[in-house]
Design a protein around this motif. Sequence first.
Motif, PDB file in Angstrom:
ATOM      1  N   GLU A 260       0.825  -1.216   0.000  1.00  0.00           N
ATOM      2  CA  GLU A 260       0.000   0.000   0.000  1.00  0.00           C
ATOM      3  C   GLU A 260       0.858   1.264   0.000  1.00  0.00           C
ATOM      4  O   GLU A 260       0.407   2.320  -0.462  1.00  0.00           O
ATOM      5  N   TYR A 261       2.084   1.147   0.521  1.00  0.00           N
ATOM      6  CA  TYR A 261       2.978   2.306   0.603  1.00  0.00           C
ATOM      7  C   TYR A 261       4.369   1.894   0.131  1.00  0.00           C
ATOM      8  O   TYR A 261       4.874   0.837   0.508  1.00  0.00           O
ATOM      9  N   VAL A 262       4.976   2.747  -0.678  1.00  0.00           N
ATOM     10  CA  VAL A 262       6.349   2.546  -1.125  1.00  0.00           C
ATOM     11  C   VAL A 262       7.152   3.785  -0.742  1.00  0.00           C
ATOM     12  O   VAL A 262       6.756   4.912  -1.063  1.00  0.00           O
ATOM     13  N   LEU A 263       8.255   3.560  -0.037  1.00  0.00           N
ATOM     14  CA  LEU A 263       9.154   4.634   0.386  1.00  0.00           C
ATOM     15  C   LEU A 263      10.460   4.466  -0.371  1.00  0.00           C
ATOM     16  O   LEU A 263      11.132   3.440  -0.228  1.00  0.00           O
ATOM     17  N   ALA A 264      10.828   5.450  -1.163  1.00  0.00           N
ATOM     18  CA  ALA A 264      12.014   5.351  -2.020  1.00  0.00           C
ATOM     19  C   ALA A 264      12.914   6.552  -1.774  1.00  0.00           C
ATOM     20  O   ALA A 264      12.548   7.689  -2.096  1.00  0.00           O
ATOM     21  N   TYR A 265      14.105   6.284  -1.205  1.00  0.00           N
ATOM     22  CA  TYR A 265      15.027   7.350  -0.826  1.00  0.00           C
ATOM     23  C   TYR A 265      16.271   7.323  -1.725  1.00  0.00           C
ATOM     24  O   TYR A 265      16.909   6.278  -1.886  1.00  0.00           O
ATOM     25  N   SER A 266      16.603   8.476  -2.279  1.00  0.00           N
ATOM     26  CA  SER A 266      17.796   8.616  -3.127  1.00  0.00           C
ATOM     27  C   SER A 266      17.874   7.512  -4.179  1.00  0.00           C
ATOM     28  O   SER A 266      18.882   6.796  -4.290  1.00  0.00           O
ATOM     29  N   PRO A 267      16.829   7.322  -4.968  1.00  0.00           N
ATOM     30  CA  PRO A 267      16.855   6.221  -5.945  1.00  0.00           C
ATOM     31  C   PRO A 267      17.995   6.363  -6.942  1.00  0.00           C
ATOM     32  O   PRO A 267      18.309   7.463  -7.395  1.00  0.00           O
ATOM     33  N   SER A 268      18.613   5.254  -7.284  1.00  0.00           N
ATOM     34  CA  SER A 268      19.726   5.239  -8.245  1.00  0.00           C
ATOM     35  C   SER A 268      19.168   5.402  -9.652  1.00  0.00           C
ATOM     36  O   SER A 268      19.053   4.444 -10.419  1.00  0.00           O
ATOM     37  N   MET A 269      18.842   6.641 -10.000  1.00  0.00           N
ATOM     38  CA  MET A 269      18.172   6.919 -11.265  1.00  0.00           C
ATOM     39  C   MET A 269      19.023   6.562 -12.474  1.00  0.00           C
ATOM     40  O   MET A 269      18.507   6.365 -13.574  1.00  0.00           O
ATOM     41  N   TRP A 270      20.325   6.479 -12.288  1.00  0.00           N
ATOM     42  CA  TRP A 270      21.241   6.179 -13.389  1.00  0.00           C
ATOM     43  C   TRP A 270      21.236   4.711 -13.786  1.00  0.00           C
ATOM     44  O   TRP A 270      21.737   4.348 -14.858  1.00  0.00           O
ATOM     45  N   ALA A 271      20.688   3.848 -12.916  1.00  0.00           N
ATOM     46  CA  ALA A 271      20.852   2.402 -13.090  1.00  0.00           C
ATOM     47  C   ALA A 271      19.697   1.785 -13.871  1.00  0.00           C
ATOM     48  O   ALA A 271      18.608   2.349 -13.994  1.00  0.00           O
ATOM     49  N   GLY A 272      19.960   0.577 -14.370  1.00  0.00           N
ATOM     50  CA  GLY A 272      18.957  -0.206 -15.066  1.00  0.00           C
ATOM     51  C   GLY A 272      19.473  -1.622 -15.244  1.00  0.00           C
ATOM     52  O   GLY A 272      20.614  -1.935 -14.883  1.00  0.00           O
ATOM     53  N   PRO A 273      18.673  -2.513 -15.770  1.00  0.00           N
ATOM     54  CA  PRO A 273      19.096  -3.909 -15.932  1.00  0.00           C
ATOM     55  C   PRO A 273      20.206  -4.053 -16.955  1.00  0.00           C
ATOM     56  O   PRO A 273      20.474  -3.155 -17.758  1.00  0.00           O
ATOM     57  N   GLU A 274      20.870  -5.203 -16.915  1.00  0.00           N
ATOM     58  CA  GLU A 274      21.931  -5.490 -17.888  1.00  0.00           C
ATOM     59  C   GLU A 274      21.372  -5.408 -19.301  1.00  0.00           C
ATOM     60  O   GLU A 274      20.282  -5.893 -19.591  1.00  0.00           O
ATOM     61  N   GLY A 275      22.137  -4.782 -20.182  1.00  0.00           N
ATOM     62  CA  GLY A 275      21.692  -4.636 -21.559  1.00  0.00           C
ATOM     63  C   GLY A 275      20.966  -3.335 -21.827  1.00  0.00           C
ATOM     64  O   GLY A 275      20.742  -2.973 -22.996  1.00  0.00           O
ATOM     65  N   TRP A 276      20.604  -2.617 -20.748  1.00  0.00           N
ATOM     66  CA  TRP A 276      19.922  -1.338 -20.934  1.00  0.00           C
ATOM     67  C   TRP A 276      20.929  -0.263 -21.307  1.00  0.00           C
ATOM     68  O   TRP A 276      21.988  -0.143 -20.696  1.00  0.00           O
ATOM     69  N   THR A 277      20.618   0.511 -22.328  1.00  0.00           N
ATOM     70  CA  THR A 277      21.478   1.611 -22.759  1.00  0.00           C
ATOM     71  C   THR A 277      20.860   2.918 -22.309  1.00  0.00           C
ATOM     72  O   THR A 277      19.707   3.225 -22.649  1.00  0.00           O
ATOM     73  N   ARG A 278      21.623   3.690 -21.541  1.00  0.00           N
ATOM     74  CA  ARG A 278      21.086   4.925 -20.986  1.00  0.00           C
ATOM     75  C   ARG A 278      20.823   5.942 -22.084  1.00  0.00           C
ATOM     76  O   ARG A 278      21.631   6.136 -22.986  1.00  0.00           O
ATOM     77  N   THR A 279      19.670   6.595 -21.971  1.00  0.00           N
ATOM     78  CA  THR A 279      19.296   7.657 -22.910  1.00  0.00           C
ATOM     79  C   THR A 279      19.007   8.915 -22.102  1.00  0.00           C
ATOM     80  O   THR A 279      19.367   9.018 -20.937  1.00  0.00           O
ATOM     81  N   SER A 280      18.349   9.879 -22.722  1.00  0.00           N
ATOM     82  CA  SER A 280      17.991  11.101 -22.006  1.00  0.00           C
ATOM     83  C   SER A 280      16.895  10.856 -20.977  1.00  0.00           C
ATOM     84  O   SER A 280      16.639  11.707 -20.123  1.00  0.00           O
ATOM     85  N   LEU A 281      16.245   9.705 -21.059  1.00  0.00           N
ATOM     86  CA  LEU A 281      15.189   9.345 -20.102  1.00  0.00           C
ATOM     87  C   LEU A 281      15.662   8.155 -19.281  1.00  0.00           C
ATOM     88  O   LEU A 281      16.009   7.114 -19.828  1.00  0.00           O
ATOM     89  N   ASP A 282      15.697   8.321 -17.971  1.00  0.00           N
ATOM     90  CA  ASP A 282      16.171   7.246 -17.107  1.00  0.00           C
ATOM     91  C   ASP A 282      15.266   6.024 -17.220  1.00  0.00           C
ATOM     92  O   ASP A 282      14.055   6.137 -17.448  1.00  0.00           O
ATOM     93  N   TRP A 283      15.862   4.845 -16.995  1.00  0.00           N
ATOM     94  CA  TRP A 283      15.147   3.584 -17.194  1.00  0.00           C
ATOM     95  C   TRP A 283      13.879   3.508 -16.355  1.00  0.00           C
ATOM     96  O   TRP A 283      12.814   3.166 -16.861  1.00  0.00           O
ATOM     97  N   ILE A 284      13.968   3.847 -15.068  1.00  0.00           N
ATOM     98  CA  ILE A 284      12.793   3.687 -14.210  1.00  0.00           C
ATOM     99  C   ILE A 284      11.725   4.720 -14.554  1.00  0.00           C
ATOM    100  O   ILE A 284      10.520   4.428 -14.492  1.00  0.00           O
ATOM    101  N   THR A 285      12.118   5.927 -14.948  1.00  0.00           N
ATOM    102  CA  THR A 285      11.135   6.932 -15.356  1.00  0.00           C
ATOM    103  C   THR A 285      10.423   6.480 -16.625  1.00  0.00           C
ATOM    104  O   THR A 285       9.192   6.594 -16.733  1.00  0.00           O
ATOM    105  N   HIS A 286      11.192   5.961 -17.568  1.00  0.00           N
ATOM    106  CA  HIS A 286      10.602   5.440 -18.805  1.00  0.00           C
ATOM    107  C   HIS A 286       9.615   4.314 -18.495  1.00  0.00           C
ATOM    108  O   HIS A 286       8.489   4.300 -19.006  1.00  0.00           O
TER     109      HIS A 286
END
Length: 366
Positions: A260-286
């Motif tokens: 019911e509640y998710v608490l997310a502190y200082s999320p590693s916005m730069w990260a993503g699964p293996e094989g993911w190529t970073r673009t102008s949009l972070d993986w989790i935001t996308h």
Amino acid sequence: MTPASFNTWSGECPLWDPATNRVTFIWRAETDPAAVHLFINRITDKKDFDLGLMRHVAGTDLWIRTLVLPPTVCASYGFREYSSTAAARPQPPRHNRYDYRLDPHNPRAPLVCERQNGLSLLAGPLAIDQSAWETDTSAPLRGTLRETELAGRPGWFYAPPERPVASLWLFDAQTWIERLRLPNVLETQGLPMSIAGVAHHDAGHRKRDLAGDDAFTAEFLDQAAQLSGRSPSVPRILAGQSLGALASLNSLVTCPGAAEYVLAYSPSMWAGPEGWTRTSLDWITHRLSLADPCPTHLQLRVGAREPQLVGPTHLLELTLAGNGWDSELQVVDGGHDIAWWRAALIADIQRALCHHRRTRRNDTED
């Protein structure tokens, strides 16, 4: 202070001047170092390492450093001696390892203590509230804490001594349960909550587990739910920091509605699964931008001293709000740091419980 008075000094530190916001740190050398560094999370580390180099007081074994800091600051800190000035340079942090010495003159309990090493607490007069973590937790646990296995990883399950008011599920449990003794703190605060926490074998496993491994996240949440049981009156709270925050956010897609509640502190916005190529949009935001909102309240927090995360986390919140998610973002004066994460956790648990009670009361009245 004269060199003679420095030799006999035995006061408390840091010395905070409220009239000027000048904060003085003092270290009594244990060897004959060529340099001493004052580490303060995201204030005197990385590119700002040199700001932490201390000055030797001639004729004494004392080293000092004075900085001007805002009264809102909350940070971990420690000291390190170097045998040569060339060796005094920034090093990458080691996961779950503490190479700095505690401040023996700080009257506040350390954040982390490994004999004489660990992290001391710097908290200005207007910093995020730390009182829940500064109560006496020496009494034996009244609840039951046992080791278990969760999603094929080491884990812990804590059952409170009375009916739980919530179920708390955690990543990086070795920090929260082993080092910070979270079950003890919850008992002193009168917060009977079950806890299911998962740890990781090493830094490499942690990165693979938490940076987009849907199967790991789903298995952990399923097993945590089985351990905790299910009752409509007992909300489920999932919390994580750094990569753990990324996994918590990803759970909204992998297992929508699991908590019911998710608490997310200082999320590693730069990260993503293996094989993911970073673009102008972070993986989790996308990923979240393409997902339908689920009935979970999301609390995002980020440290004001995390320049690589502040902007991307704000963009994530804008995306969530625009798509109708029940989310909120707060900025704390801190870095990438357990010093404020621990304070935020207690505050956000209490807020979640108040929100849950209010929601159930309104549902009953309707």
